[in-house]
Design an enzyme around this catalytic site. Sequence first.
Site, PDB file in Angstrom:
ATOM      1  N   ASP A 248      -8.019  -5.569 -20.374  1.00 30.31           N
ATOM      2  CA  ASP A 248      -7.300  -6.770 -21.418  1.00 30.31           C
ATOM      3  C   ASP A 248      -6.527  -6.886 -22.530  1.00 30.31           C
ATOM      4  O   ASP A 248      -5.639  -5.609 -22.857  1.00 30.31           O
ATOM      5  CB  ASP A 248      -9.052  -6.226 -22.899  1.00 30.31           C
ATOM      6  CG  ASP A 248      -8.709  -6.771 -23.836  1.00 30.31           C
ATOM      7  OD1 ASP A 248      -7.913  -7.758 -23.986  1.00 30.31           O
ATOM      8  OD2 ASP A 248      -9.670  -6.975 -24.493  1.00 30.31           O
TER       9      ASP A 248
ATOM     10  N   HIS B 166       0.727  -1.138   0.276  1.00 25.69           N
ATOM     11  CA  HIS B 166      -0.083   0.209   0.217  1.00 25.69           C
ATOM     12  C   HIS B 166       1.037   1.452   0.261  1.00 25.69           C
ATOM     13  O   HIS B 166       0.134   2.517  -0.728  1.00 25.69           O
ATOM     14  CB  HIS B 166      -0.441   0.221   0.987  1.00 25.69           C
ATOM     15  CG  HIS B 166      -2.164   0.850   0.979  1.00 25.69           C
ATOM     16  ND1 HIS B 166      -2.141   1.815  -0.142  1.00 25.69           N
ATOM     17  CD2 HIS B 166      -3.372   0.511   1.724  1.00 25.69           C
ATOM     18  CE1 HIS B 166      -3.576   2.588   0.460  1.00 25.69           C
ATOM     19  NE2 HIS B 166      -3.910   1.356   1.326  1.00 25.69           N
TER      20      HIS B 166
END
Length: 441
Positions: A369, A152
Site C-alpha cells: 500500500d 532473477h
Amino acid sequence: MENELVSSETIKPSSPTPSHLRIYPLSFIDNMFVFNIPLLFFYNPNESSDQNSKISQLKKSLSHVLSKYYIFAGRLKDKINIECNDQGVSFLVTKIKNKLSNILKHSEEKMLNPLFADGLQWKEGYPSEALVAIQINCFECGGMAISICMYHKCGDASTLINFMKEWAIISQKLEEENGEELLISPFPLLEGGASIFPQKNLPVFPESLHKRQKNVVCKRFAFQPSVIKFLKELASSSSVLHPSRVLVVKAWIYKHVVSSMGLNFKTSPFLMAVDLRKRMIPPLSEKCVGNIIWMSSMLADKEEMELKDVVCKIKEGLSEFCDVYPKLFGGNDCSLLYEFINKAINLKSKKKDGVGFSSWCNFPIYDVDFGWGKPTWVTTCGCSWKNLIFLMDRKDGKGIDAIVNLEENHMTKFEHEYVELLRCASPKVVTNSWIATSDCS
C-alpha cells in the site's frame, strides 16, 4: 488496448552505496538464473491525490528504497558478481486508453503484457543495462497498475515482494513526514547472495535455460474457498488429517495435468520451488535478499493415485527434502553438496515432462500500500514454458489463483477437468468461474 508512453527515465539511489559494498558476489544458486520475474499490482482510483502526484511520490520513494536494495541499482559485472555502481533502475510511465475495470474483467495475457516494460516479463539473457524495470500504467478512470520485472539473479519472488512492500512503506513515510528526507541504510553484506550460499570451491553450475514452446497457452483458474474446502475433504486421510489449502490445490493440479498429458505418476515427477529461509538451521531472516530456494522433487512408485495419496506423497517428499537440503546448504562439505546439486540437475534434465510449481501464496502481496489503498489484484503473467504453474493468493486470503502454462491440447483436457471440479464442489459457481486464456507463444 491503446497505451501511450509518457516518459522513460532512470531512477538512482538517494544516497551512494558505500565503497566496501560495491561488489556483490552472487551465490551458487543466484548464478543459475538468467531470466526476469514479473509482478503486477492493480490499484483502484483514489481521490486522495491525482496520478501525477502519485507518480512523483513513487519516484522519490523508489530512490530511497534503492539505497537499501542497492544491488537492484547495479549492473552485472560478470556471471558471478553484481557491481553496485548506483546506475539505477528503469522507470516508465504510460497512459492507458481504457478503464481499469475492463482490464480486470478481461485479464487475458494480451491485455496484461503491454503493462510491463519493454517486454521483459520472463525474458531470458544477460541485461546490458538495468536489472530492474518498473512501469507505471495510468488508466483514464484514475486507476493505476504498477509492474516490475526483476532479473532473477538479484533474488527470488520473496525478495521481489519484500522490495515492493518496503518501497510502499517508505512511500507512506515520506507522505507522513511532508517530504522530510529519510535516512535509509543499505543492507549489511551478510543479508544475501554469497554471504549465505558462498560459491566456495563449487563450480559455476549450468544456468537454468528453458526451451520456449510455440504451442503453449496460459490460463488462470480461480480456486474459490468453497472449492478448496471440497478438495480438503477429498484429500484428508489418516496420514494427513488437515491438508493445507495450498497443498490440496497443488496436488489436484498435478494429478490432472499428468492425466491431461496422457502420462502417469511414475514417469512425470512433481517439482516444487521451496523457500529455505525458515527451514535453514538456524532460520534466516525472511527479508534475506537473493535466491534462497531450491527445487524439491517427488516421483511416485505407482502409475495412478487418488488425490489423498498424491497429497501424502507430496508432503512426504517435502519432509525428506527439508531433512537433507537445509543442513547440506548450511554445512561446509562442498563435495557432498556438489554431489547433491549435480543429482538435482541431472534429474531435471532427464525428466522432461515433470510438472513444476512455484507458490507465491502466503506472501504479503496485498499489503503493498503506497498510501492510496491496498491493491485490488496482484498477479504475474503467463510464460511459454510448458507444465509450469504459479499459485497466488486471491485478495480474500482464502482463495488461490493458479496461472497454468500447458501445451494447447493438454490445456483443453485440463480445463474440462476444472469445470468438472466446479460442478462437483459448487455447482452455482460454474457459470461464474474465472478462466482467462491467452496464447503465450
